[in-house]
Design an enzyme around this catalytic site. Structure first.
Site: not given
Lengths: 380, 549, 189
Positions: B269, B344, B157, B318-319, B273, B284, B121, B92, B185-186, B347, B466, B271
Site C-alpha cells: 500500500h 487527498t 505481480w 483493505h486489499h 503512494y 503542484s 549535483d 505487464h 536500485s530503488s 490536495k 480480473r 508503494e
C-alpha cells in the site's frame, strides 16, 4: 464529409446495437437482504461522489472558462485561508461518517454466521469446485461444462457459443430458499475465491484454513459466479452455479441424490465383473481424457512442460500399469496432479488409463479393466 | 558567458534572450560515446538515462498490455494460451510499476532536485550511477524469463503464495532475483534523494521554502526506504519457501498463506503512494505556473502529503477484505481507508483554489495537469467506493478494481509525468517541443484512455473478474471497446516519442524561462541546463523569489 | 569566485561528512526494515493469538483448567476434514457434530486409513471458524500435535480431547473445527 458520415454511422451503431439492450451497467441488486443493502450502499456512495464531482469540476471549469489569460484575466493574489482549509477538511469528514454508519451496519449483518439451517463445505481445487453437504453423504465436484471447442477457437472455427458460455457447470450447487445457508470455504491447493454476485458473497478459499459466509435467498432461480482470485492457468474456467430451489423441491433433490449414490455404488460393483472391449475403453477413455486431463496434459498428450509433463512416451504412461493407475487415483503430492479416485468411476479410470497407454503412439497394447483399478485402489 | 556567471545572474527577466550555445555542449570532464553514459555521475545524464529507460519500459509493458487486449477483443481463446496470458498480466504489472512509473519519477528527481535546491549535483553521484545501471539487468532477467523453459512469472505481480511457491511454474527464482535488484536500485535511489534534500540545499533554502515538488519526493523517498526492505524480506521468504523447504506460507508446515498477503500489502500500500505522491509534486508545480498564481495552501499541502504517507501504513488490509478477517479488523481498515479521502481531498481542493481567479493558459503541460486533476479524482472516487468493506466484497478482484488503479496510475501518475515532461523539456533540451504534435498527443491520449478504462467500471460492476483470459458473452461489447481504446492509447504514446526526438534534434530555441508563470531555481539557469549548474549557490534573493513568487 | 575557496572547501568537507552520517543512518533503517519484514512472521502469530485472526489454534497441548462447567449453555462443535492434494488417505471424523457445555471435557475421534501402496507420513492442520473462537477452543490432546506415519494399507483411530472455554463470547453458539491433511513424507524423512 465522408469521414464525418463514417463516424456518425459508427456512433449510431454503438447506440442502437441490439446487444446493448441486455448489457449490464450497474451492480446487481441480488436476491438476498444483504445483497440489497450492499446495492443501496453502493448507490449512496456513487451519488455522494457524483455530487462532489459536479461541484468540484464545476468550479474548476468555471475558472477554465472565465479566468483565462486570453480573456485578459488578471491573477488574484490570495494563496491561503485557514477558514477554507478547515471547512474542506470538516465537510468530507461529515460525509464519510454518513457513509460509514450504514456500511458498519451491513458489515455486522454479513458477519453473523450463527444459527444456520444448512451447512455446506466448499472447496476450491485447481480448477473446479467441490461441494459437500454437512451431515449428508452428498458430495461432488462441479466442473465447467462449456465444451472445449467453444473456447479453444484459435482455428477460427465457427462454433456457436452457448448463452451461458463459461458460466455453466455439470453439477450446480443446490440450496433451499428462505433458509440460512452457511458456507465453510477452504481450498486444496492455491487460494481461490468463491463469488456469487447475486448473494453479495465473495470469500477467499485459503488452503489449510476455513472461512465462513452465509446467505438466505428469497427467490428460486439459477445464479452464476466465478472464481475471483488468480489460481493458475484455468482461473477463468472455474465458474460457480447455484440453483436455488424451494424447500420442498430441495428435499426432493436430496432424496434423488441419495438414490443416485446408491445406484452408482451398484454400477461400480457391476463393472468389476464385466470387462470392456478395446474400442469401448478407448472411446470412453478419450471422452474422459478430454474432460479431465486435457486442460493440463493437452489433447496432443504433449503437456505444458515443465509444470504439466507430456504423457506421450512418458515413463508412467508406458511403464508398469500399477504405477499408472496409482498416480491417476492418488495424484502426486507437490504437483498439479490431483487424486481422481473420488472424481471418476472405476470404469472411467480404467478407460482413461487404457487410452493414455495406447494414444499418441504409446502403443503398449495394454487393456485396463475396472477390476484392475479396484485392485490398486484397495478398499476404496 | 560562462556557467558560473550565468548562475549568478538573475534571469527572471525573460525578455532577455539567453545565448546558451556555449554552455550546452562540451565540458572538460565529459566523456564521449557510450562511456559517457556508462561512467557518468552527472545528475542530468543519469536523469536522462532513467527517463529513457522508463519510456522504453512503458512501451514494453504497453506492448504486453496490447497482446492482453487483443486476446480479450472477443470471447474465446484466439491468440494465447491461458498460462501465457497469466505471464503477460504478471509481467505487464511488474514492468509498469517497477520499470516505467518508479524509474520515471527517479529520473525527474535526478534532473530537477539539484536544480530546484540550488545544489551542484546529487549527494551521492557514484551510487547514483550504480543504482541506475543495475536496473537494465533486473529487467533483462525478468523479460528474459519469457524465453526460458519455465516461462515468465505467471502468478500475478502480487505473487500470492502458494501459487508463487509450491505451484509456481519454476520462474520464481528469476522473478525473485529481478525484484531484489529492482528493490536495491530503488533503495539506493531513495537514499540519494533523502541525503540530497537534507544536506545539499543551498544556504538559505529552508525546508519550508522548498518547492512542493521537492517535498513530495522527500516524503516518497522515506516511504521507499521504509517499505522496499519489507518487499525484499517477503521475496526472500518466497524464494526459501520455493527452493529451500521453509514453510512461511505453507499450511502443511505450520505457515499461513494469508500472512503473505499481510506482509506483501504492508509494502504494497505505501508503494501505491510512492507512485502517486511525486505526481502531486509535479502537478503542484505546473498548475500554479499556468494559473500565474501562487499554489494555494502550500503548508497544508505539505501536511496533507505527510499524513497520506503516514496513513498508508494503516490501511494495507483493505486489499484483503475477502481473506476472512474478523469483524473489528474489517471495520478498522475500512475507517482508516476512508480517512485517506480527507487529505487527498484537501490536495484536490487546493489545486482548484489555485486555478480559481488565476490567469489561465492552456499549454500542453497544463492540459495534462487539468486532465490529471479530473481523472485522478475519478480514480479517487472509485477508491472511496472500494474502501467500503461490504461493497468491496462485490468489487474486489473485478474489472472495477482494474479501472480504479489504472485511473490512478495511468491518468494519474503517467499523465503527471507527461505534464512534467512537457513542462521541463525546454529546460532539458534547449528547444521548445512541437506544440501541434504535443496537442495531438494530449487529445488522442485523453480520448483513448477513457475509452480504455472507463467501460472497465461497468464490466466490473456487471461481474467480470480480473486476470481472466476469456469471458462470458455479456461482457463482449465493452471488452471490444476497451480493446480499441487500448490500441489507440498505445499508439498515441508513439506521438510523444516523436515529439521528444524532434525536440532534442531542434526546434524553436527555448528561453531560460519559457513559461512566464513559472517560478523555481531551475529557470534561473540557461536552457538547455548547462552540464554543471549551481557550482556556486544561488543568491538568497532568488531563493526567496521562487518561494514568495 | 576564488576569494572564498577555503570556506567553500570546508563547506564541501562538511557536506561530505554530513552525507556519510545520513547514509549510515538510512542504511540502518533499511537493515532494520528488512529485519522487520521477518519479525512480522512471529508478530503475525502473536497478533493471531490475540485476535483469533484466521482461526489458528494453539499447536501445543493445553491443560484442563476451568472454573466450572456452564451447563446453562450448549455449544455445537462441528468437525470437517479435507485432504490436500496428493495424499491418498481416507480421513474423516467418526462423528460430525457434538454438543458441549462450556468447560466440559470431551473426547472425539477421527479415522484415517492409508490407501496407498506405500508408507506416508501425514500432518493434520487445524483451523477453527469463527476465527474469534479459536482462542476459546482448547485441545488437551490432539493427533494434530504430531506427525502421523501410516504404513501402506493400515488404519488408525485418532483421538482429540478438548474443551470449550467457559469465557466463550455469548454470541458464538456454533464452532467448526476443520482439519486439512497434508502429505509431509518428504519433509519429515
Amino acid at each position: 464529409m465522408g469521414k464525418h458520415k463514417l463516424i456518425l454511422l459508427m456512433l449510431v451503431s454503438v447506440v442502437t446495437n441490439v446487444a446493448w439492450a441486455d448489457t449490464q451497467l450497474n451492480l446487481t441488486k441480488g436476491v438476498t437482504a444483504v445483497s440489497r443493502d450492499v446495492y443501496d450502499l453502493h448507490m449512496l456512495v456513487l451519488y455522494i461522489c457524483t455530487v462532489i464531482g459536479i461541484l468540484v469540476f464545476g468550479i474548476m471549469f468555471w475558472s477554465i472558462i472565465f479566468h483565462r489569460k486570453s480573456k485578459g484575466a488578471k491573477p488574484a493574489d490570495f494563496h491561503e485561508s485557514t477558514k477554507v482549509e478547515i471547512l474542506w477538511t470538516a465537510i468530507p469528514i461529515v460525509l464519510l461518517i454518513a457513509m460509514a454508519i450504514p456500511a458498519t451496519k451491513t458489515l455486522i449483518a454479513m458477519e453473523d454466521n450463527e444459527n444456520s439451517d444448512v451447512t455446506i463445505q466448499i472447496t476450491g481445487s485447481q480448477w473446479k469446485w467441490h461441494y459437500k453437504y454437512f451431515d449428508q453423504d452428498i458430495e461432488y465436484y462441479s466442473v465447467l461444462s462449456t465444451p472445449r471447442e467453444q473456447y479453444q477457437n484459435q482455428q477460427q472455427t465457427s462454433v456457436v457459443k452457448d448463452e451461458n458460455y463459461l458460466l455453466e457447470v455439470d453439477k450446480p450447487l443446490v440450496i433451499p430458499t428462505n433458509k440460512k445457508v452457511r458456507f465453510l470455504i477452504t481450498s486444496d491447493d492455491v487460494i481461490h475465491s468463491w463469488w456469487v454476485p447475486a448473494f453479495a458473497i465473495k470469500q477467499d478459499a485459503n488452503p489449510g484454513f476455513i472461512n465462513e459466509a452465509w446467505t438466505r435467498v428469497d427467490e428460486p432461480g439459477t445464479y452464476r459466479g466465478q472464481c475471483a482470485e488468480l489460481c493458475g492457468k484455468d482461473h477463468g474456467f472455474m465458474p460457480i452455479v447455484v440453483e436455488v430451489k424451494s424447500p420442498e423441491d430441495y428435499d426432493i433433490w436430496l432424496t434423488e441424490q441419495q438414490q443416485r449414490i446408491a445406484q452408482a455404488a451398484n454400477a461400480e460393483q457391476a463393472s468389476l465383473s464385466s470387462s470392456m472391449s478395446k474400442e469401448e475403453l478407448m472411446q470412453l477413455g478419450e471422452t474422459t481424457y478430454t474432460a479431465y486431463c486435457s486442460a493440463c496434459h493437452q489433447i496432443t498428450g504433449l503437456g505444458l512442460p515443465p509444470a504439466f509433463p507430456a504423457l506421450k512416451g512418458s515413463a508412467i504412461a508406458t511403464g508398469t500399469i500399477k504405477d499408472h493407475i496409482d498416480i491417476v487415483i492418488n495424484g502426486k503430492a507437490g504437483t498439479g496432479m490431483q487424486a481422481y479416485g473420488k472424481q471418476l468411476t472405476l470404469k472411467e479410470i480404467a478407460a482413461v488409463v487404457t487410452y493414455e497407454r495406447n494414444a499418441w503412439g504409446n502403443n503398449t497394447g495394454d487393456l485396463v479393466q475396472s477390476a484392475d483399478v479396484k485392485a490398486v485402489s484397495g478398499e476404496q | 558567458m560562462t556557467t558560473d556567471t550565468l548562475n549568478n545572474t538573475s534571469t527572471a527577466d525573460i525578455e532577455v534572450a539567453v545565448n546558451q550555445g556555449d554552455n550546452s555542449g562540451n565540458h572538460d570532464h565529459k566523456m564521449t560515446g557510450i562511456k559517457r553514459w556508462l561512467y557518468t555521475t552527472n545528475h542530468k545524464d543519469i536523469g536522462t538515462l532513467y527517463l529513457w529507460f522508463a519510456f522504453i519500459m512503458l512501451l514494453t509493458g504497453g506492448a504486453l498490455a496490447m497482446v492482453i487486449r487483443a486476446e480479450l477483443f472477443q470471447p474465446g481463446l484466439q491468440l494465447v494460451e491461458p498460462d501465457f496470458f497469466n505471464q503477460l498480466t504478471t509481467v505487464h504489472g511488474l514492468v509498469m510499476v517497477f520499470g516505467a512509473i518508479m524509474p520515471a519519477f527517479t529520473g525527474f528527481a535526478n534532473w530537477m532536485l539539484p536544480m530546484m535546491l540550488g545544489a551542484p549535483d546529487m549527494a551521492l553521484p557514484r551510487m547514483n550511477n550504480w543504482s541506475f545501471w543495475i536496473l537494465p539487468f533486473a529487467f533483462a532477467i525478468l523479460l528474459g524469463s519469457f524465453f526460458m523453459e519455465s516461462g515468465a512469472p505467471n502468478f500475478g505481480w502480487t505473487f500470492y503464495a502458494p501459487l508463487s511457491t509450491t505451484y509456481s511454474n519454476g520462474s520464481t527464482a528469476f522473478f525473485g532475483f529481478a525484484v531484489h535488484i529492482m528493490g536495491i536500485s530503488s533503495i539506493m535511489g531513495a537514499i540519494n534523494i533523502v541525503v540530497t534534500i537534507m544536506n545539499m540545499r543551498a544556504p538559505g533554502m529552508t525546508y519550508m521554502k522548498m518547492p512542493l515538488f521537492v517535498w513530495t519526493f522527500f516524503i516518497t523517498a522515506y516511504l521507499l526506504i521504509v517499505v522496499m526492505p519489507v518487499l525484499a524480506g517477503v521475496v526472500t521468504m518466497i524464494l526459501t519457501d520455493t527452493y529451500f523447504g521453509t514453510s512461511f506460507f505453507d499450511a502443511a508446515g505450520g505457515g499461513d498463506p494469508v500472512m503473505f498477503q499481510h506482509i506483501f500489502w504492508f509494502f504494497g500500500h505505501p508503494e501505491v503512494y510512492i507512485m502517486i505522491l511525486p505526481a502531486f509534486g509535479i502537478i503542484s508545480t505546473t498548475i500554479p505556473a499556468f494559473s500565474r498564481k501562487k499554489l494555494f495552501g502550500y503548508s497544508s499541502m505539505v501536511y496533507a502529503t505527510s499524513s497520506i504517507a503516514l496513513l498508508s501504513f494503516l490501511v494495507w488490509a483493505h486489499h484483503m477484505f475477502t481473506t476472512g478477517m474478523p469483524l473489528f479488523g474489517e471495520l478498522f481498515f475500512m475507517y482508516c481507508t476512508m480517512l485517506i479521502a480527507v487529505p487527498t481531498g484537501v490536495k484536490i481542493f487546493n489545486w482548484v483554489a489555485t486555478m480559481w481567479r488565476g490567469s489561465l493558459s492552456f499549454e500542453t503541460p497544463m492540459l495534462f495537469s487539468i486532465a490529471f486533476v479530473i481523472l485522478f479524482t475519478i480514480g479517487g472516487f472509485s477508491g472511496l467506493m472500494l474502501a467500503m468493506t461490504p461493497v468491496d466484497f462485490q468489487y474486489h478482484d473485478t474489472y472495477f478494481v482494474v479501472a480504479h488503479f489504472h485511473y490512478v496510475l495511468v491518468t494519474g501518475s503517467l499523465f503527471s509525468l507527461y505534464a512534467g515532461a512537457y513542462f521541463w523539456l525546454p529546460k532539458w533540451t534547449g528547444h521548445m517541443y512541437n506544440d501541434t504534435l504535443s496537442k495531438w498527443h494530449f487529445w488522442c491520449s485523453l480520448i483513448s484512455v477513457n475509452l480504455l478504462f472507463f467501460p472497465m467500471h461497468f464490466l466490473g460492476l456487471a461481474g467480470m473478474p480480473r486476470r481472466i483470459p476469456d469471458y462470458a458473452l455479456q461482457f463482449a461489447d465493452f471488452n471490444k471497446w476497451v480493446s480499441i481504446g487500448g490500441f489507440a492509447f498505445g499508439l498515441s504514446q508513439l506521438i510523444f516519442l516523436a515529439v521528444v526526438i524532434k525536440c532534442i534534434r531542434g526546434g524553436e530555441k527555448a528561453l531560460a524561462k519559457p513559461w512566464d508563470g513559472a517560478v523555481g531555481l531551475e529557470w534561473t539557469v540557461a536552457s538547455p541546463a548547462p552540464y554543471h549548474t549551481f557550482s556556486a549557490p544561488p543568491s538568497q534573493q532568488d531563493i526567496d523569489k521562487q518561494h514568495e513568487n | 569566485m576564488s576569494s572564498d575557496t577555503n570556506s567553500a572547501k570546508s563547506n564541501k568537507n562538511n557536506t561530505l561528512a554530513n552525507n556519510n552520517t545520513t547514509v549510515k543512518k538510512l542504511l540502518l533503517v533499511v537493515l532494520a526494515m528488512f529485519g522487520f519484514g521477518f519479525l512480522l512472521v512471529p508478530l503475525y502469530d502473536v497478533f493471531c493469538d490475540i485476535t483469533g485472526l484466521n482461526g489458528k489454534t494453539s499447536n501445543t497441548a493445553a491443560s484442563y483448567n476451568t472454573t466450572g462447567i456452564d451447563s446453562s449453555r450448549t455449544v455445537k462443535v462441528q468437525f470437517i476434514t479435507r485432504n490436500a492434494k496428493g495424499i491418498p488417505w481416507q480421513f474423516e471424523p467418526v462423528i460430525n457434530e457434538i454438543n458441549v457445555h462450556p468447560g466440559e471435557m470431551k473426547v472425539v475421534s477421527f479415522y484415517a486409513k492409508n490407501n496407498a501402496s506405500y508408507d506416508i507420513t501425514g500432518q493434520a492442520v487445524p483451523s477453527v471458524s469463527p476465527g474469534l473462537a479459536a482462542n476459546y477452543f482448547h485441545k488437551i490432546e490432539c493427533f494434530c500435535f504430531t506427525q502421523q506415519p501410516l504404513t501402506a494399507g493400515s488404519d488408525v483411530e485418532m483421538g482429540l480431547q478438548f474443551y470449550v472455554d467457559i469465557e466463550l463470547p455469548s454470541d458464538i453458539n456454533t464452532l467448526t473445527l476443520s482439519y486439512t491433511l497434508y502429505d509431509i513424507s518428504e519433509k519429515s524423512s
